[in-house]
Design an enzyme around this catalytic site. Structure first.
Site, mmCIF file in Angstrom:
data_model
loop_
_atom_site.group_PDB
_atom_site.id
_atom_site.type_symbol
_atom_site.label_atom_id
_atom_site.label_comp_id
_atom_site.label_asym_id
_atom_site.label_seq_id
_atom_site.Cartn_x
_atom_site.Cartn_y
_atom_site.Cartn_z
ATOM 1 N N LYS A 118 -14.692 -5.059 -2.840
ATOM 2 C CA LYS A 118 -14.069 -4.687 -1.594
ATOM 3 C C LYS A 118 -14.937 -3.508 -0.847
ATOM 4 O O LYS A 118 -15.208 -3.653 0.424
ATOM 5 C CB LYS A 118 -12.727 -4.234 -1.862
ATOM 6 C CG LYS A 118 -11.694 -5.295 -1.996
ATOM 7 C CD LYS A 118 -10.282 -4.827 -2.267
ATOM 8 C CE LYS A 118 -9.365 -6.162 -2.433
ATOM 9 N NZ LYS A 118 -8.205 -5.712 -2.541
ATOM 10 N N LYS A 201 -12.819 -19.612 -4.071
ATOM 11 C CA LYS A 201 -11.279 -19.403 -3.943
ATOM 12 C C LYS A 201 -10.646 -19.722 -2.649
ATOM 13 O O LYS A 201 -11.447 -19.211 -1.541
ATOM 14 C CB LYS A 201 -10.792 -18.093 -4.572
ATOM 15 C CG LYS A 201 -9.141 -17.828 -4.497
ATOM 16 C CD LYS A 201 -9.127 -16.488 -5.282
ATOM 17 C CE LYS A 201 -7.573 -16.238 -5.200
ATOM 18 N NZ LYS A 201 -7.315 -14.800 -5.687
ATOM 19 N N LYS A 204 -7.833 -16.414 3.120
ATOM 20 C CA LYS A 204 -7.726 -16.317 4.566
ATOM 21 C C LYS A 204 -8.763 -15.702 5.240
ATOM 22 O O LYS A 204 -8.670 -15.822 6.408
ATOM 23 C CB LYS A 204 -6.309 -15.329 4.672
ATOM 24 C CG LYS A 204 -6.549 -13.998 4.145
ATOM 25 C CD LYS A 204 -4.990 -13.401 3.552
ATOM 26 C CE LYS A 204 -5.323 -11.992 3.185
ATOM 27 N NZ LYS A 204 -3.997 -11.488 2.371
#
Length: 338
Positions: A118, A201, A204
């Protein structure tokens, strides 16, 4: 010292960062619903404190928190069976997290792969919260003395850290106070992949809306996305081994199995030998029948969110009946004057 007996209790949460997908539903929420009817107390959470480890527009955060709660409720999480909360309304989460910040070691945090993913190349610009949030995640779980956590494969490392923190706290203070929480990993589609690329995966954040089914999609949109999902030219195999090198085929079969509460083997026994031209309409019909009632109920709840707010307010009161005594005992163990 007598080993304590902990109440069988499940805790899990999802970040309200917007865009609830089929991956969230099959990978987590559907399992949350089923665990309500097992021998557990169940607590489910919108982890809004985790969400702000990266900057959130306040209006978006409020809407996303309510939309996630609507998704939980519409999927079948009952406020009569489970405690449903948003994290920031239960301050003991953050209070215990500070204790755990002082128990966890820097080396443990530096090994967390999600921080590296991240933060990216510019880790120096990441927030301290993003670096330290696994300690808050441990507090989320252990402030309830949760014995089980349903997790995806990508969260196993954080649960291992939670167990490490619990063990070190117990060892440092010579107590058996916090349980070593067990992961619950099961189901045919615990990891749902992109409809456009079976090696990635479902997310969104993917720029292509066609790559995912959103839990707010209507029936026509769901069916259209499945019809256009990427496949290969071969017929479906009759045994699971035949899906090994076919990621898109494996993903669609996994989704069908999870939606229909079947194993992959059972699905292939029924559809093995079919081309995707025959299988996709079956999957689309199944997905619409399972998901469109959820999206409709989410829309109803979001039209007047006062019902959601009342459920979360009541859930916070119920949660604090559990968390306040556990925090108080933690402070006593640590040596805080009460």
């Amino acid at each position: 010292m007598t080993t304590p007996t902990f109440t069988p209790r499940v805790f899990s949460g999802i970040q309200p960062s917007g865009g609830l997908t089929l991956g969230n539903y099959l990978g987590a929420i559907k399992r949350f619903v089923s665990m309500q009817d097992e021998a557990f107390e169940t607590i489910y959470c919108m982890v809004d404190l985790h969400a702000i480890t990266v900057w959130q527009d306040p209006a978006d955060l409020r809407r996303n928190t309510r939309e996630l709660a609507a998704g939980f409720i519409a999927s079948g999480i009952s406020p009569e069976k489970s405690i449903l909360i948003n994290q920031s309304q239960v301050p003991e989460h953050a209070q215990l997290a500070w204790i755990f910040n002082c128990v966890a070691r820097m080396g443990w945090m530096k090994r967390m792969t999600q921080f590296k993913d991240k933060a990216g190349k510019n880790a120096e610009a990441a927030s301290l919260g993003l670096f330290g949030y696994p300690a808050l995640m441990a507090a989320d779980i252990l402030i309830y003395h949760a014995t089980h956590v349903p997790v995806g494969e990508d969260q196993k490392q954080h649960l291992e850290l939670t167990r490490d923190i619990a063990a070190k706290f117990n060892h440092d203070y010579d107590v058996d106070f916090f349980p070593l929480t067990e992961p619950v990993i099961e189901g045919a589609a615990t990891r749902v992949m992109s409809l456009r690329d079976g090696s990635k995966k479902m997310s969104k954040s993917d720029p292509s809306d066609a790559s995912r089914i959103n839990m707010t999609d209507d029936a026509d949109t769901i069916a259209k996305k499945i019809r256009k999902a990427k496949t290969d030219p071969d017929a479906l195999p009759s045994e699971a081994e035949g899906l090994a090198d076919r990621p898109e085929a494996r993903n669609l079969v996994n989704i069908y199995a999870a939606l229909n509460d079947q194993s992959v083997a059972e699905v292939l026994r029924d559809v093995g030998g079919q081309q995707f031209g025959a299988f996709k309409p079956l999957l689309a019909e199944l997905a619409v029948s399972k998901l469109s009632p959820i999206s409709s109920e989410m829309a109803r709840l979001m039209a007047d969110p006062s019902e959601i707010d009342q459920i979360l307010k009541r859930g916070a009161r119920q949660a604090r009946d559990i968390t306040a005594p556990i925090l108080e005992k933690t402070y006593e163990i640590v040596g805080m004057v009460r």
